[in-house]
Design an enzyme around this catalytic site. Structure first.
Site, PDB file in Angstrom:
ATOM      1  N   GLU A 292     -16.521 -45.388  32.389  1.00 26.98           N
ATOM      2  CA  GLU A 292     -17.197 -46.551  31.794  1.00 26.98           C
ATOM      3  C   GLU A 292     -18.635 -46.658  32.300  1.00 26.98           C
ATOM      4  O   GLU A 292     -19.538 -47.007  31.549  1.00 26.98           O
ATOM      5  CB  GLU A 292     -16.442 -47.852  32.116  1.00 26.98           C
ATOM      6  CG  GLU A 292     -15.014 -47.915  31.579  1.00 26.98           C
ATOM      7  CD  GLU A 292     -14.927 -48.089  30.065  1.00 26.98           C
ATOM      8  OE1 GLU A 292     -15.975 -48.167  29.405  1.00 26.98           O
ATOM      9  OE2 GLU A 292     -13.792 -48.128  29.556  1.00 26.98           O
ATOM     10  N   ARG A 296     -21.588 -46.368  29.459  1.00 21.56           N
ATOM     11  CA  ARG A 296     -22.339 -47.609  29.190  1.00 21.56           C
ATOM     12  C   ARG A 296     -23.660 -47.653  29.956  1.00 21.56           C
ATOM     13  O   ARG A 296     -24.698 -47.953  29.380  1.00 21.56           O
ATOM     14  CB  ARG A 296     -21.488 -48.822  29.562  1.00 21.56           C
ATOM     15  CG  ARG A 296     -20.182 -48.865  28.783  1.00 21.56           C
ATOM     16  CD  ARG A 296     -19.494 -50.197  28.923  1.00 21.56           C
ATOM     17  NE  ARG A 296     -18.089 -50.082  28.543  1.00 21.56           N
ATOM     18  CZ  ARG A 296     -17.347 -51.106  28.132  1.00 21.56           C
ATOM     19  NH1 ARG A 296     -17.855 -52.313  28.064  1.00 21.56           N
ATOM     20  NH2 ARG A 296     -16.073 -50.922  27.808  1.00 21.56           N
ATOM     21  N   ASP A 425      -9.245 -39.634  22.937  1.00 20.86           N
ATOM     22  CA  ASP A 425     -10.330 -39.806  21.959  1.00 20.86           C
ATOM     23  C   ASP A 425     -11.668 -39.119  22.232  1.00 20.86           C
ATOM     24  O   ASP A 425     -12.002 -38.109  21.621  1.00 20.86           O
ATOM     25  CB  ASP A 425     -10.536 -41.301  21.645  1.00 20.86           C
ATOM     26  CG  ASP A 425     -10.675 -42.210  22.884  1.00 20.86           C
ATOM     27  OD1 ASP A 425     -10.846 -41.685  23.989  1.00 20.86           O
ATOM     28  OD2 ASP A 425     -10.638 -43.448  22.727  1.00 20.86           O
ATOM     29  N   GLU A 557     -14.834 -48.905  16.307  1.00 18.23           N
ATOM     30  CA  GLU A 557     -14.491 -47.568  15.790  1.00 18.23           C
ATOM     31  C   GLU A 557     -14.406 -47.458  14.271  1.00 18.23           C
ATOM     32  O   GLU A 557     -14.795 -46.436  13.685  1.00 18.23           O
ATOM     33  CB  GLU A 557     -13.179 -47.067  16.423  1.00 18.23           C
ATOM     34  CG  GLU A 557     -13.268 -46.737  17.904  1.00 18.23           C
ATOM     35  CD  GLU A 557     -13.271 -47.956  18.813  1.00 18.23           C
ATOM     36  OE1 GLU A 557     -12.912 -49.051  18.325  1.00 18.23           O
ATOM     37  OE2 GLU A 557     -13.636 -47.825  20.001  1.00 18.23           O
ATOM     38  N   THR A 643     -20.445 -41.790  23.154  1.00 21.80           N
ATOM     39  CA  THR A 643     -19.267 -42.517  22.678  1.00 21.80           C
ATOM     40  C   THR A 643     -19.450 -44.033  22.757  1.00 21.80           C
ATOM     41  O   THR A 643     -18.611 -44.791  22.277  1.00 21.80           O
ATOM     42  CB  THR A 643     -17.993 -42.058  23.435  1.00 21.80           C
ATOM     43  OG1 THR A 643     -16.849 -42.561  22.747  1.00 21.80           O
ATOM     44  CG2 THR A 643     -17.992 -42.549  24.872  1.00 21.80           C
TER      45      THR A 643
HETATM   46  C1  DMJ Z   1     -16.171 -48.156  23.933  1.00 22.49           C
HETATM   47  O1  DMJ Z   1     -16.447 -48.445  25.247  1.00 22.49           O
HETATM   48  C2  DMJ Z   1     -16.311 -46.692  23.656  1.00 22.49           C
HETATM   49  O2  DMJ Z   1     -16.416 -46.494  22.297  1.00 22.49           O
HETATM   50  C3  DMJ Z   1     -15.171 -45.884  24.190  1.00 22.49           C
HETATM   51  O3  DMJ Z   1     -15.268 -44.538  23.852  1.00 22.49           O
HETATM   52  C4  DMJ Z   1     -13.865 -46.412  23.673  1.00 22.49           C
HETATM   53  N1  DMJ Z   1     -13.753 -47.793  23.604  1.00 22.49           N
HETATM   54  C5  DMJ Z   1     -14.831 -48.719  23.597  1.00 22.49           C
HETATM   55  C6  DMJ Z   1     -14.923 -49.581  22.372  1.00 22.49           C
HETATM   56  O4  DMJ Z   1     -13.763 -49.829  21.719  1.00 22.49           O
END
Ligand code: DMJ
Length: 652
Positions: A292, A296, A425, A557, A643
């Site tokens: 995370e 982020r 994912d 998503e 992501t």
């Molecule tokens: C986000 O932090 C990112 O997209 C991550 O890859 C998966 N989930 C959350 C949002 O749903």
């Protein structure tokens, strides 16, 4: 020894202790009650074991699912399901041919209406397929070494030291004037749409303005009530600790800063930059998630650097990456999930299959770390992620699949739960995007992506009774016919990967089918927002059946997939679906103090969770804004989104 007597005042002896008659009756009653209780308990256990197999997974899953994770433990894969035509449903040749399936309306118990709708959609699909054209996101000559900011040409690999007054105001004339669109970025289909009728252009502009106002509403409230905290509680109107714990790291500021830039919110961008410069230190003693923090914080900062050219962002990203380094100190080089940035100790989640590392976590570092090495000249970051990559490339994969858990000490897979959703994912996403970020030179990444998708197609891709395509979960030796909201990103991913695949048309259509499925999961709810997970069985199609899967927490998503499908096909329906989501967000999630998640998408006036997730500003609103913008805003042949939707420049 127990003796029973027939005398008038008889006494019963049990283990030498005299028992009065009354008590004898009592004990008999007790015996019956105990037997009854045991019998009931036995029946419940029997029933649960044989008729509720899902319970076995759920027992250990609920806690971890809240944190996006779960587990399974058997190696064998089930046979593919057989379709009505006698062919395996997962047969890839069938993926795009669901129109051949004969729907029995009596088997779709809740939906005569739905059947009509599906058939109409199929009809439309047939027409679409005849006309669907892949818009190549990369021009043939692959000249992608420049990006434009405010009409100035800037090397993408080394951003200039532009001042922030050069922020482009994308809601201004550049957006409005279709003639300025760089046709080198686009194909014929793009041009047709962008030079389409004026009413469509006006409507698109209004939609974009609405999204901009949404961003202002969420940002202004965060600024007013939670400045410096990680997230905002929009109903109680104060800071929210979030997954980053109680140390105020300003997660929303860092996650949202590139969205502010892209939307031309100059004043807010400047304030965010100033806060980061003065306050972002990562000095508190707290266990932070490496994944995370990377997607982020490091991702947000790198994106801000690439867009603005301000070295401060690069230095902050490096400072944070250095603090995460202890996580990589394992015999395999596969990092652990968490690091205490003060003490330097690292560990894995207790629930992760007995302390294993998680595929989507250690597999989603490559984009940021390789770009960090590129811009700092320090190859240590690249070395770390290449070690992970090489390890995964060489390890044996059961039937070509990548299980969700790996032991960082032994290097063995811990369990064989495979998922396109939680736990798996973004690993797949990063393989494809690494290939793209390197200007398609990292061929190993592409090969690994193709292999992984092929295996998942063969083992996990399904078509439901009413013709909806989805990735099921492989779990505990069987398929669980469930798709996470998280897995809905895969529509955009496979479509983005179409170009360069063995069969571009097939993958573009697969992306379209997944987009349609995920749209259905929204459309079949009362709020027109989608649940955390939806299921497929005899009576349920694309709906959540369990109460703890009915919530929506402002996730991006589904909208992310609309974004890619819009950019790649220019079909108006993706803009319209995105607009449906905007309206639903406004109706159910907007509160006076910002935007909140809801606890049940199937209830009108649902309860609210009082959290404005940072990814709402980083991803959901950004993708919405870009859907209603022209392609020259973060063009896909120049930028790759991490992501968390933070764009990084493609290497020339
Ligand atoms: C986000 O932090 C990112 O997209 C991550 O890859 C998966 N989930 C959350 C949002 O749903």
């Amino acid at each position: 020894m127990a003796v029973e007597s027939g005398l008038p005042n008889f006494q019963r002896y049990i283990n030498g202790v005299p028992v009065p008659n009354g008590r004898k009756m009592l004990r008999l009653r007790e015996k019956y009650i105990i037997m009854l209780v045991l019998l009931t308990f036995g029946t419940v256990c029997f029933g649960a074991f044989f008729f509720l197999p899902d319970l076995r997974d759920r027992v250990s899953m609920d806690g971890m699912r809240k944190h996006l994770r779960d587990a399974g433990n058997v190696i064998f894969f089930p046979h593919a399901r057989i379709g009505p035509d006698g062919h395996p449903i997962s047969d890839k040749a069938k993926i795009l041919r669901h129109d051949e399936y004969n729907i029995d309306p009596h088997r779709i118990d809740d939906k005569v209406r739905l059947r009509g709708k599906i058939e109409a959609a199929w009809e439309q699909d047939k027409k679409d397929k005849a006309s669907l054209v892949l818009v190549d996101p990369l021009p043939k000559d692959n000249k992608v070494e420049i990006m434009e900011i405010n009409n100035k040409v800037v090397p993408a690999e080394k951003p200039s030291d532009k001042k922030s007054d050069e922020l482009k105001d994308l809601s201004n004339d550049k957006q409005k004037d279709d003639k300025k669109i760089n046709n080198a970025d686009t194909g014929d289909v793009v041009k047709m749409e962008q030079h389409g009728d004026k009413s469509t252009a006006d409507e698109t502009e209004k939609r974009r303005e609405t999204v901009l106002k949404m961003m202002r509403h969420s940002w202004d409230n965060y600024e007013t009530y939670a400045w410096g905290a990680n997230e905002l509680r929009p109903i109680s109107r104060h800071g929210h600790a979030s997954i980053f714990g109680n140390i105020p790291l300003g997660a929303t500021i860092v996650d949202a800063i590139d969205t502010l830039y892209i939307m031309g919110m100059k004043k807010e961008f400047e304030k965010a930059k100033d806060w980061i410069d003065k306050n972002l230190k990562f000095e508190g003693s707290s266990d932070l998630s490496v994944f995370e923090t990377n997607i982020r914080f490091i991702g947000g900062l790198l994106s801000a650097y690439a867009l603005s050219g301000d070295e401060m962002f690069k230095n902050k990203a490096k400072m944070i990456a250095d603090k995460l380094m202890p996580a990589f100190n394992t015999p395999t080089g596969i990092p652990q999930s968490m690091v205490n940035v003060k003490t330097g100790s690292s560990r894995n989640w207790g629930w992760a299959s007995g302390g294993c590392s998680i595929l989507s976590e250690f597999g989603s570092l490559h984009l940021e770390y390789s770009y960090l090495s590129q811009i700092t000249g320090d190859k240590i970051y690249m070395d770390k992620v290449m070690k992970i990559r090489n390890f995964l490339q060489n390890i044996e994969k059961p039937q070509g699949l990548y299980p969700n858990y790996l032991n960082p000490r032994t290097g063995k897979w811990c369990q064989t739960h495979v998922s396109m959703g939680a736990l798996g994912d973004s690993f797949y996403e990063y393989l494809l995007k690494t290939w793209l970020l390197t200007g398609k030179t990292d061929k190993d990444a592409r090969t690994m992506y193709d292999g992984a998708i092929k295996a998942m197609e063969d083992k996990m891709l399904q078509i439901s009774k009413d013709g909806l395509t989805y990735f099921a979960e492989y779990k505990s030796g069987r398929l669980e016919h469930k798709m996470d909201h998280l897995a809905c990103f895969s529509g955009g991913m496979v479509a983005l990967g179409a170009n360069g695949s063995s069969d571009p048309t097939k993958y573009l259509h697969l992306g379209a089918e997944i987009a349609r499925t995920c749209h259905e999961s929204y459309d079949r709810s009362a709020t027109k927002l989608g649940p955390e997970a939806f299921r497929f069985d005899d009576s349920t199609q694309a709906k959540a059946t369990r109460q703890n899967e009915k919530y929506y927490i402002l996730r991006p998503e589904v909208i992310e997939t609309y974004f890619y499908m819009w950019r790649l096909t220019k079909e108006q329906k993706y803009r319209d679906w995105a607009w449906e989501a905007v309206q639903a967000l406004e109706k159910w999630c907007r509160v006076e103090g910002g935007y909140t998640g809801i606890r049940d998408v199937y209830q009108l006036n649902p309860n609210k969770d009082d959290v404005q997730q940072s990814f709402f500003l980083a991803e959901t609103l950004k993708y919405l804004y870009l859907i209603f913008s022209d392609d020259s805003v973060i063009p896909l042949h120049k930028w790759v989104f991490n992501t968390e939707a933070h764009p990084l420049p493609i290497k020339s």
